[in-house]
Design a protein around this motif. Sequence first.
Motif, PDB file in Angstrom:
ATOM      1  N   PRO A   1      68.177  20.109  90.152  1.00  0.00           N
ATOM      2  CA  PRO A   1      68.066  20.207  88.683  1.00  0.00           C
ATOM      3  C   PRO A   1      67.979  18.862  87.978  1.00  0.00           C
ATOM      4  CG  PRO A   1      69.855  21.580  89.522  1.00  0.00           C
ATOM      5  CD  PRO A   1      69.411  20.708  90.652  1.00  0.00           C
ATOM      6  N   ASP A   2      68.242  17.777  88.697  1.00  0.00           N
ATOM      7  CA  ASP A   2      68.165  16.459  88.064  1.00  0.00           C
ATOM      8  C   ASP A   2      66.734  15.964  87.930  1.00  0.00           C
ATOM      9  OD1 ASP A   2      70.896  16.386  87.859  1.00  0.00           O
ATOM     10  OD2 ASP A   2      71.143  15.442  89.820  1.00  0.00           O
ATOM     11  N   LEU A   3      65.818  16.592  88.632  1.00  0.00           N
ATOM     12  CA  LEU A   3      64.425  16.149  88.550  1.00  0.00           C
ATOM     13  C   LEU A   3      63.809  16.567  87.226  1.00  0.00           C
ATOM     14  CD1 LEU A   3      63.085  17.056  92.101  1.00  0.00           C
ATOM     15  CD2 LEU A   3      63.573  14.782  91.241  1.00  0.00           C
ATOM     16  N   ASN A   4      62.899  15.734  86.734  1.00  0.00           N
ATOM     17  CA  ASN A   4      62.117  16.105  85.557  1.00  0.00           C
ATOM     18  C   ASN A   4      60.814  16.725  86.036  1.00  0.00           C
ATOM     19  OD1 ASN A   4      63.999  14.751  83.790  1.00  0.00           O
ATOM     20  ND2 ASN A   4      63.149  12.858  84.598  1.00  0.00           N
ATOM     21  N   VAL A   5      60.591  17.957  85.667  1.00  0.00           N
ATOM     22  CA  VAL A   5      59.430  18.673  86.191  1.00  0.00           C
ATOM     23  C   VAL A   5      58.420  18.897  85.075  1.00  0.00           C
ATOM     24  CG1 VAL A   5      58.640  20.711  87.427  1.00  0.00           C
ATOM     25  CG2 VAL A   5      60.913  19.820  87.868  1.00  0.00           C
ATOM     26  N   VAL A   6      57.197  18.486  85.320  1.00  0.00           N
ATOM     27  CA  VAL A   6      56.100  18.728  84.384  1.00  0.00           C
ATOM     28  C   VAL A   6      55.016  19.489  85.136  1.00  0.00           C
ATOM     29  CG1 VAL A   6      54.401  17.681  82.866  1.00  0.00           C
ATOM     30  CG2 VAL A   6      56.609  16.593  83.158  1.00  0.00           C
ATOM     31  N   VAL A   7      54.530  20.565  84.531  1.00  0.00           N
ATOM     32  CA  VAL A   7      53.501  21.378  85.166  1.00  0.00           C
ATOM     33  C   VAL A   7      52.178  21.158  84.441  1.00  0.00           C
ATOM     34  CG1 VAL A   7      52.790  23.715  85.772  1.00  0.00           C
ATOM     35  CG2 VAL A   7      55.201  23.116  85.831  1.00  0.00           C
ATOM     36  N   PHE A   8      51.182  20.698  85.161  1.00  0.00           N
ATOM     37  CA  PHE A   8      49.819  20.640  84.625  1.00  0.00           C
ATOM     38  C   PHE A   8      49.116  21.914  85.039  1.00  0.00           C
ATOM     39  CE2 PHE A   8      50.164  15.886  84.715  1.00  0.00           C
ATOM     40  CZ  PHE A   8      49.892  15.697  83.384  1.00  0.00           C
ATOM     41  N   THR A   9      48.503  22.554  84.107  1.00  0.00           N
ATOM     42  CA  THR A   9      47.829  23.793  84.467  1.00  0.00           C
ATOM     43  C   THR A   9      46.666  24.036  83.534  1.00  0.00           C
ATOM     44  OG1 THR A   9      48.202  26.137  84.825  1.00  0.00           O
ATOM     45  CG2 THR A   9      49.421  25.141  83.053  1.00  0.00           C
ATOM     46  N   GLY A  10      45.789  24.907  83.949  1.00  0.00           N
ATOM     47  CA  GLY A  10      44.634  25.218  83.119  1.00  0.00           C
ATOM     48  C   GLY A  10      44.727  26.618  82.567  1.00  0.00           C
ATOM     49  N   ASP A  11      43.744  27.007  81.770  1.00  0.00           N
ATOM     50  CA  ASP A  11      43.831  28.342  81.167  1.00  0.00           C
ATOM     51  C   ASP A  11      43.576  29.431  82.205  1.00  0.00           C
ATOM     52  OD1 ASP A  11      41.188  27.355  81.226  1.00  0.00           O
ATOM     53  OD2 ASP A  11      40.541  28.959  79.917  1.00  0.00           O
ATOM     54  N   GLY A  12      42.702  29.166  83.176  1.00  0.00           N
ATOM     55  CA  GLY A  12      42.468  30.168  84.207  1.00  0.00           C
ATOM     56  C   GLY A  12      43.687  30.332  85.090  1.00  0.00           C
ATOM     57  N   ASP A  13      44.431  29.264  85.217  1.00  0.00           N
ATOM     58  CA  ASP A  13      45.627  29.259  86.045  1.00  0.00           C
ATOM     59  C   ASP A  13      46.773  30.004  85.355  1.00  0.00           C
ATOM     60  OD1 ASP A  13      46.199  28.282  88.548  1.00  0.00           O
ATOM     61  OD2 ASP A  13      47.295  26.555  87.777  1.00  0.00           O
ATOM     62  N   VAL A  14      47.055  29.645  84.113  1.00  0.00           N
ATOM     63  CA  VAL A  14      48.282  30.112  83.469  1.00  0.00           C
ATOM     64  C   VAL A  14      48.077  31.407  82.692  1.00  0.00           C
ATOM     65  CG1 VAL A  14      48.234  28.969  81.212  1.00  0.00           C
ATOM     66  CG2 VAL A  14      50.374  29.162  82.436  1.00  0.00           C
ATOM     67  N   SER A  15      46.853  31.659  82.245  1.00  0.00           N
ATOM     68  CA  SER A  15      46.668  32.863  81.438  1.00  0.00           C
ATOM     69  C   SER A  15      46.169  34.034  82.275  1.00  0.00           C
ATOM     70  CB  SER A  15      45.704  32.596  80.281  1.00  0.00           C
ATOM     71  OG  SER A  15      44.393  32.474  80.770  1.00  0.00           O
ATOM     72  N   ALA A  16      45.411  33.764  83.324  1.00  0.00           N
ATOM     73  CA  ALA A  16      44.832  34.863  84.088  1.00  0.00           C
ATOM     74  C   ALA A  16      45.703  35.220  85.282  1.00  0.00           C
ATOM     75  CB  ALA A  16      43.425  34.476  84.544  1.00  0.00           C
ATOM     76  N   ILE A  17      45.588  34.443  86.341  1.00  0.00           N
ATOM     77  CA  ILE A  17      46.287  34.838  87.574  1.00  0.00           C
ATOM     78  C   ILE A  17      47.776  34.534  87.495  1.00  0.00           C
ATOM     79  CG2 ILE A  17      45.787  32.688  88.784  1.00  0.00           C
ATOM     80  CD1 ILE A  17      45.263  34.459  91.274  1.00  0.00           C
ATOM     81  N   GLY A  18      48.137  33.527  86.702  1.00  0.00           N
ATOM     82  CA  GLY A  18      49.555  33.175  86.633  1.00  0.00           C
ATOM     83  C   GLY A  18      50.243  33.664  85.379  1.00  0.00           C
ATOM     84  N   GLY A  19      49.650  34.636  84.707  1.00  0.00           N
ATOM     85  CA  GLY A  19      50.201  35.101  83.437  1.00  0.00           C
ATOM     86  C   GLY A  19      51.623  35.610  83.551  1.00  0.00           C
ATOM     87  N   ASN A  20      51.885  36.326  84.636  1.00  0.00           N
ATOM     88  CA  ASN A  20      53.212  36.893  84.809  1.00  0.00           C
ATOM     89  C   ASN A  20      54.249  35.816  85.068  1.00  0.00           C
ATOM     90  OD1 ASN A  20      54.780  39.104  84.759  1.00  0.00           O
ATOM     91  ND2 ASN A  20      54.342  39.780  86.830  1.00  0.00           N
ATOM     92  N   HIS A  21      53.872  34.834  85.893  1.00  0.00           N
ATOM     93  CA  HIS A  21      54.787  33.719  86.138  1.00  0.00           C
ATOM     94  C   HIS A  21      55.078  32.982  84.836  1.00  0.00           C
ATOM     95  CE1 HIS A  21      54.552  34.161  90.439  1.00  0.00           C
ATOM     96  NE2 HIS A  21      53.243  34.210  90.363  1.00  0.00           N
ATOM     97  N   PHE A  22      54.047  32.894  84.022  1.00  0.00           N
ATOM     98  CA  PHE A  22      54.172  32.133  82.785  1.00  0.00           C
ATOM     99  C   PHE A  22      55.152  32.783  81.823  1.00  0.00           C
ATOM    100  CE2 PHE A  22      52.373  31.442  78.456  1.00  0.00           C
ATOM    101  CZ  PHE A  22      52.828  30.148  78.320  1.00  0.00           C
ATOM    102  N   ILE A  23      55.004  34.087  81.602  1.00  0.00           N
ATOM    103  CA  ILE A  23      55.892  34.726  80.625  1.00  0.00           C
ATOM    104  C   ILE A  23      57.331  34.727  81.123  1.00  0.00           C
ATOM    105  CG2 ILE A  23      54.192  36.108  79.370  1.00  0.00           C
ATOM    106  CD1 ILE A  23      54.918  38.469  81.116  1.00  0.00           C
ATOM    107  N   HIS A  24      57.498  34.858  82.446  1.00  0.00           N
ATOM    108  CA  HIS A  24      58.872  34.885  82.945  1.00  0.00           C
ATOM    109  C   HIS A  24      59.483  33.501  83.027  1.00  0.00           C
ATOM    110  CE1 HIS A  24      59.132  39.147  83.434  1.00  0.00           C
ATOM    111  NE2 HIS A  24      57.918  39.146  83.960  1.00  0.00           N
ATOM    112  N   ALA A  25      58.644  32.491  83.211  1.00  0.00           N
ATOM    113  CA  ALA A  25      59.160  31.121  83.127  1.00  0.00           C
ATOM    114  C   ALA A  25      59.630  30.837  81.702  1.00  0.00           C
ATOM    115  CB  ALA A  25      58.089  30.133  83.549  1.00  0.00           C
TER     116      ALA A  25
END
Lengths: 218, 92
Positions: A86-110
């Motif tokens: 938990p001490d790490l600083n995490v930044v996620v780079f992602t695109g719209d096809g990544d986060v809105s389409a196939i990763g939509g579920n991961h996104f809302i739950h994150a």
Amino acid sequence: MTTRVFEKWYREDRLPHIFCTGCGNGTVMNCAIKAVDTMQWEIDDTVFVSGIGCSSRAPGYISTDSLHTTHGRALAFATGVKMANPDLNVVVFTGDGDVSAIGGNHFIHACRRNIDLTVICMNNMIYGMTGGQGSPCTPVGMISTTTPPYGGAAEPVFDLAELAVAAGGANHVARWTSYHTKELTKPLRPVLPTKGSRLSRRWCSARPHSAGETSSAR
Amino acid sequence: MKLKIDERRCKGCNLCTTVCPYNIFQEGRKLNERGGIMIPPILDRPERCTNCRLRKLYGRQLCGACQMICPDQAIYWVEEDPYSEESVVIEF
């Protein structure tokens, strides 16, 4: 002495990168790194995570530890990184096809779980790397290789910023274009130190990466 | 300080020409040193650049819009020898 842009954060041997001429991904990378640098995060304490796509190649050019993960699952991997340390600083780079389409579920739950990480979505409104297929963020009426040639995309656009708000938990949601470099850097600044998940969604002027396209941008 | 464009990185998108408040960056005509399709912009009187002139005085990065918008990280400044021939003339 030269003043290159955040020299220590970039892998000099990997540049120039593969992004097309005039693509906003490089600008968003600059802004993200400037925000991270302003926050005085250390290279050893920062992890950039990405999925699949043009935008997700960005961590490959950054000298921190990085994860180039499966399509849409960048947030799942980032959650794992954060759980492990938990001490790490995490930044996620992602695109719209990544986060809105196939990763939509991961996104809302994150967003719902309120994990302490930052999501930077570079939205170019299309699947650029694979040849210009329509994504959930393709505006109505716009033509792509998988939308009808007459009339264009028929479905309404997925509004990721509103989605993050509706999912609850996201502490900060902002949306800028890649032209607004000052503003792109600013919202991250008060936001990065607050605990909880952040979505920073950027409209990005990346253009489709179609074969044989060699004309100059704009 | 002196403004420089790294021609090995520049892809000729000319985004810098849209942001510079002094219009220092002008669309180029000449191909880059690799001879590819990339045409880097040319610098029109770069001594006008705010960061070149006043960085020492203020002790911090000024303006820098071109450097931030450059998607290829090609724009940078170099420190120069105070007595070199291409020294920047400070104007106030």
